[in-house]
Design a protein around this motif. Structure first.
Motif, PDB file in Angstrom:
ATOM      1  N   LEU A  24      12.201  27.375 -43.690  1.00 37.20           N
ATOM      2  CA  LEU A  24      11.220  27.220 -42.612  1.00 37.20           C
ATOM      3  C   LEU A  24       9.958  28.025 -42.915  1.00 37.20           C
ATOM      4  CD1 LEU A  24      13.622  27.441 -39.535  1.00 37.20           C
ATOM      5  CD2 LEU A  24      12.413  25.409 -40.347  1.00 37.20           C
ATOM      6  N   TRP A  25      10.107  29.209 -43.482  1.00 34.40           N
ATOM      7  CA  TRP A  25       8.940  30.043 -43.756  1.00 34.40           C
ATOM      8  C   TRP A  25       8.064  29.477 -44.865  1.00 34.40           C
ATOM      9  CZ3 TRP A  25      12.576  34.620 -42.798  1.00 34.40           C
ATOM     10  CH2 TRP A  25      12.321  35.192 -41.533  1.00 34.40           C
ATOM     11  N   VAL A  26       8.643  28.749 -45.824  1.00 32.27           N
ATOM     12  CA  VAL A  26       7.809  28.202 -46.900  1.00 32.27           C
ATOM     13  C   VAL A  26       7.287  26.808 -46.574  1.00 32.27           C
ATOM     14  CG1 VAL A  26       9.073  29.522 -48.646  1.00 32.27           C
ATOM     15  CG2 VAL A  26       9.717  27.132 -48.213  1.00 32.27           C
ATOM     16  N   ALA A  27       7.784  26.211 -45.504  1.00 32.77           N
ATOM     17  CA  ALA A  27       7.402  24.828 -45.185  1.00 32.77           C
ATOM     18  C   ALA A  27       5.914  24.736 -44.862  1.00 32.77           C
ATOM     19  CB  ALA A  27       8.227  24.310 -44.009  1.00 32.77           C
ATOM     20  N   GLY A  28       5.187  23.972 -45.655  1.00 32.96           N
ATOM     21  CA  GLY A  28       3.787  23.678 -45.359  1.00 32.96           C
ATOM     22  C   GLY A  28       2.825  24.822 -45.587  1.00 32.96           C
ATOM     23  N   ARG A  29       3.262  25.885 -46.253  1.00 34.05           N
ATOM     24  CA  ARG A  29       2.334  26.977 -46.521  1.00 34.05           C
ATOM     25  C   ARG A  29       2.767  27.735 -47.762  1.00 34.05           C
ATOM     26  NH1 ARG A  29       3.394  32.223 -42.726  1.00 34.05           N
ATOM     27  NH2 ARG A  29       5.678  32.226 -42.731  1.00 34.05           N
ATOM     28  N   THR A  30       1.895  28.612 -48.230  1.00 31.11           N
ATOM     29  CA  THR A  30       2.152  29.430 -49.404  1.00 31.11           C
ATOM     30  C   THR A  30       2.483  30.845 -48.972  1.00 31.11           C
ATOM     31  OG1 THR A  30       0.636  28.113 -50.754  1.00 31.11           O
ATOM     32  CG2 THR A  30       1.158  30.337 -51.534  1.00 31.11           C
ATOM     33  N   VAL A  31       3.592  31.375 -49.486  1.00 32.11           N
ATOM     34  CA  VAL A  31       4.009  32.738 -49.159  1.00 32.11           C
ATOM     35  C   VAL A  31       4.404  33.459 -50.441  1.00 32.11           C
ATOM     36  CG1 VAL A  31       4.814  32.050 -46.864  1.00 32.11           C
ATOM     37  CG2 VAL A  31       6.433  32.129 -48.772  1.00 32.11           C
ATOM     38  N   ALA A  32       4.509  34.768 -50.341  1.00 31.61           N
ATOM     39  CA  ALA A  32       5.082  35.591 -51.412  1.00 31.61           C
ATOM     40  C   ALA A  32       6.432  36.072 -50.892  1.00 31.61           C
ATOM     41  CB  ALA A  32       4.169  36.768 -51.740  1.00 31.61           C
ATOM     42  N   LEU A  33       7.489  35.546 -51.466  1.00 23.23           N
ATOM     43  CA  LEU A  33       8.836  35.738 -50.939  1.00 23.23           C
ATOM     44  C   LEU A  33       9.666  36.560 -51.925  1.00 23.23           C
ATOM     45  CD1 LEU A  33      10.614  34.796 -48.521  1.00 23.23           C
ATOM     46  CD2 LEU A  33      11.204  32.789 -49.880  1.00 23.23           C
ATOM     47  N   THR A  34      10.303  37.607 -51.405  1.00 19.01           N
ATOM     48  CA  THR A  34      11.220  38.408 -52.204  1.00 19.01           C
ATOM     49  C   THR A  34      12.620  38.243 -51.651  1.00 19.01           C
ATOM     50  OG1 THR A  34       9.521  40.062 -52.720  1.00 19.01           O
ATOM     51  CG2 THR A  34      11.811  40.716 -53.033  1.00 19.01           C
ATOM     52  N   LEU A  35      13.518  37.736 -52.488  1.00 21.64           N
ATOM     53  CA  LEU A  35      14.905  37.509 -52.096  1.00 21.64           C
ATOM     54  C   LEU A  35      15.754  38.650 -52.637  1.00 21.64           C
ATOM     55  CD1 LEU A  35      15.227  33.701 -52.979  1.00 21.64           C
ATOM     56  CD2 LEU A  35      14.371  34.753 -50.865  1.00 21.64           C
ATOM     57  N   VAL A  36      16.498  39.298 -51.751  1.00 24.83           N
ATOM     58  CA  VAL A  36      17.311  40.453 -52.126  1.00 24.83           C
ATOM     59  C   VAL A  36      18.778  40.111 -51.915  1.00 24.83           C
ATOM     60  CG1 VAL A  36      17.796  42.889 -51.683  1.00 24.83           C
ATOM     61  CG2 VAL A  36      15.463  42.027 -51.442  1.00 24.83           C
ATOM     62  N   GLY A  37      19.600  40.419 -52.912  1.00 20.72           N
ATOM     63  CA  GLY A  37      21.028  40.156 -52.789  1.00 20.72           C
ATOM     64  C   GLY A  37      21.804  40.931 -53.827  1.00 20.72           C
ATOM     65  N   ARG A  38      23.085  40.598 -53.946  1.00 20.38           N
ATOM     66  CA  ARG A  38      23.960  41.282 -54.907  1.00 20.38           C
ATOM     67  C   ARG A  38      24.285  40.415 -56.115  1.00 20.38           C
ATOM     68  NH1 ARG A  38      28.153  43.094 -50.221  1.00 20.38           N
ATOM     69  NH2 ARG A  38      27.514  41.029 -49.503  1.00 20.38           N
ATOM     70  N   ASP A  39      24.144  39.109 -55.981  1.00 25.55           N
ATOM     71  CA  ASP A  39      24.540  38.165 -57.031  1.00 25.55           C
ATOM     72  C   ASP A  39      23.288  37.493 -57.580  1.00 25.55           C
ATOM     73  OD1 ASP A  39      25.350  35.786 -58.395  1.00 25.55           O
ATOM     74  OD2 ASP A  39      27.270  35.846 -57.351  1.00 25.55           O
ATOM     75  N   GLY A  41      22.830  35.307 -59.956  1.00 22.45           N
ATOM     76  CA  GLY A  41      22.930  33.864 -60.156  1.00 22.45           C
ATOM     77  C   GLY A  41      22.715  33.089 -58.874  1.00 22.45           C
ATOM     78  N   ARG A  42      23.351  33.516 -57.803  1.00 21.41           N
ATOM     79  CA  ARG A  42      23.191  32.835 -56.513  1.00 21.41           C
ATOM     80  C   ARG A  42      21.760  32.989 -55.996  1.00 21.41           C
ATOM     81  NH1 ARG A  42      27.464  34.658 -52.301  1.00 21.41           N
ATOM     82  NH2 ARG A  42      26.465  32.940 -51.134  1.00 21.41           N
ATOM     83  N   LEU A  43      21.176  34.156 -56.188  1.00 20.63           N
ATOM     84  CA  LEU A  43      19.787  34.356 -55.773  1.00 20.63           C
ATOM     85  C   LEU A  43      18.854  33.399 -56.508  1.00 20.63           C
ATOM     86  CD1 LEU A  43      19.470  38.255 -55.607  1.00 20.63           C
ATOM     87  CD2 LEU A  43      19.241  36.679 -53.682  1.00 20.63           C
ATOM     88  N   GLU A  44      19.071  33.237 -57.800  1.00 22.96           N
ATOM     89  CA  GLU A  44      18.202  32.355 -58.589  1.00 22.96           C
ATOM     90  C   GLU A  44      18.343  30.905 -58.136  1.00 22.96           C
ATOM     91  OE1 GLU A  44      15.813  32.867 -60.489  1.00 22.96           O
ATOM     92  OE2 GLU A  44      15.984  34.958 -61.105  1.00 22.96           O
ATOM     93  N   ARG A  45      19.526  30.492 -57.749  1.00 23.99           N
ATOM     94  CA  ARG A  45      19.700  29.119 -57.253  1.00 23.99           C
ATOM     95  C   ARG A  45      18.928  28.906 -55.958  1.00 23.99           C
ATOM     96  NH1 ARG A  45      24.868  29.937 -59.529  1.00 23.99           N
ATOM     97  NH2 ARG A  45      25.805  30.645 -57.575  1.00 23.99           N
ATOM     98  N   VAL A  46      18.978  29.890 -55.058  1.00 19.83           N
ATOM     99  CA  VAL A  46      18.203  29.789 -53.812  1.00 19.83           C
ATOM    100  C   VAL A  46      16.713  29.787 -54.131  1.00 19.83           C
ATOM    101  CG1 VAL A  46      17.653  30.933 -51.630  1.00 19.83           C
ATOM    102  CG2 VAL A  46      20.020  30.877 -52.434  1.00 19.83           C
ATOM    103  N   ALA A  47      16.300  30.663 -55.034  1.00 24.39           N
ATOM    104  CA  ALA A  47      14.885  30.752 -55.399  1.00 24.39           C
ATOM    105  C   ALA A  47      14.385  29.444 -55.998  1.00 24.39           C
ATOM    106  CB  ALA A  47      14.669  31.905 -56.376  1.00 24.39           C
ATOM    107  N   ALA A  48      15.191  28.829 -56.849  1.00 26.52           N
ATOM    108  CA  ALA A  48      14.783  27.574 -57.481  1.00 26.52           C
ATOM    109  C   ALA A  48      14.544  26.490 -56.437  1.00 26.52           C
ATOM    110  CB  ALA A  48      15.841  27.133 -58.490  1.00 26.52           C
ATOM    111  N   ASP A  49      15.415  26.423 -55.446  1.00 24.57           N
ATOM    112  CA  ASP A  49      15.253  25.434 -54.381  1.00 24.57           C
ATOM    113  C   ASP A  49      13.959  25.683 -53.608  1.00 24.57           C
ATOM    114  OD1 ASP A  49      16.412  23.388 -52.353  1.00 24.57           O
ATOM    115  OD2 ASP A  49      15.982  25.156 -51.116  1.00 24.57           O
ATOM    116  N   LEU A  50      13.665  26.932 -53.316  1.00 21.27           N
ATOM    117  CA  LEU A  50      12.463  27.258 -52.546  1.00 21.27           C
ATOM    118  C   LEU A  50      11.194  26.990 -53.353  1.00 21.27           C
ATOM    119  CD1 LEU A  50      13.717  30.575 -50.912  1.00 21.27           C
ATOM    120  CD2 LEU A  50      13.393  28.368 -49.767  1.00 21.27           C
TER     121      LEU A  50
END
Length: 250
Positions: A24-39, A41-50
């Motif tokens: 929702l936050w990236v929909a229709g606009r440009t943002v600088a997003l930092t994803l924080v997690g423990r895994d 590989g899973r973070l990169e999959r979410v990042a790729a989708d976004l």
């Protein structure tokens, strides 16, 4: 000179609720997003989708030990060094088995740590760096924290800790006239992988819960129940006298 895109940090970014908020936050606009997690590989999959959804946005990933206060402080420093975020979402947690917590204190400790202590440490770390500049920190708690119940009282105790912490932080920021807003979100049971083992009837759709979180964060509301009906339900639960409450198996 082009506008600087808003900076958003999501802690626990691989959770289903967090991922839907990010969309929702990236929909229709440009943002600088930092994803924080423990895994990573899973973070990169979410990042790729976004990145596919918002090609103009910058999406970075960072891993950290969620139980290490020194590492959490260092992560907040590193994020702030790139520019203070305008929005932080703290969204991690795990639904433990109550019976397992009763049998094994190690399991109980882990449940209290990941659902209570860890979110508090992240919130405190970012609040200390954002207090003067402002922005919004959104912390996901749970309706389970409103009153201890036999079915999940270890998890509820952790979320009760989050509730009391956020109340205190809100009080402190109000006393210092800080522009920083802190939003406590209390979702009811939601259809996510964390609840896949539960009966699905009556669980709230995760996209609807995410929309409520994003809207409540934008408004800077102190407390957001998601869905909103839980505000009334939990008001009743909180005020039931003990002699009635103790006869109910909930």
């Amino acid at each position: 000179m082009p506008d600087t895109p808003p900076r958003i940090v999501i802690v626990g970014a691989t959770s289903s609720i967090a991922e839907h908020c990010a969309r929702l936050w990236v929909a229709g606009r440009t943002v600088a997003l930092t994803l924080v997690g423990r895994d990573a590989g899973r973070l990169e999959r979410v990042a790729a989708d976004l990145r596919v959804r918002s090609p103009g946005s910058r999406v970075d990933v960072r891993t950290v030990d969620f139980s290490d206060p020194v590492a959490i402080a260092a992560l907040a420093d590193a994020v702030a060094a790139d520019g203070l975020p305008q929005q932080v979402l703290i969204a991690h947690g795990a639904l433990p088995d109550q019976a397992a917590c009763q049998r094994d204190l190690g399991t109980a400790f882990e449940a209290l740590d990941v659902n209570g202590v860890s979110p508090v440490l992240f919130a405190e770390a970012f609040a200390g760096r954002m207090e003067e500049a402002g922005g919004v920190i959104t912390v996901i708690g749970s309706v389970a924290g409103d009153r201890g119940r036999r079915s999940n009282y270890v998890y509820g105790a952790a979320k009760g800790l989050v509730t009391r912490y956020v109340q205190g932080l809100q009080h402190r920021l109000a006393g210092s006239n800080s522009p920083l807003k802190v939003v406590l979100v209390k979702p009811g049971p939601t259809a996510t992988p964390m609840t896949a083992h539960l009966p699905q009837r009556g669980l709230a759709p995760v996209d609807a819960v995410a929309r409520t979180i994003v809207q409540g964060s934008a408004a800077g509301r102190p407390v957001v129940y998601a869905p909103g009906k839980w505000a009334l339900v939990m008001m009743v639960v909180r005020h039931l006298p003990a002699f009635v409450f103790n006869k109910i198996n909930i």
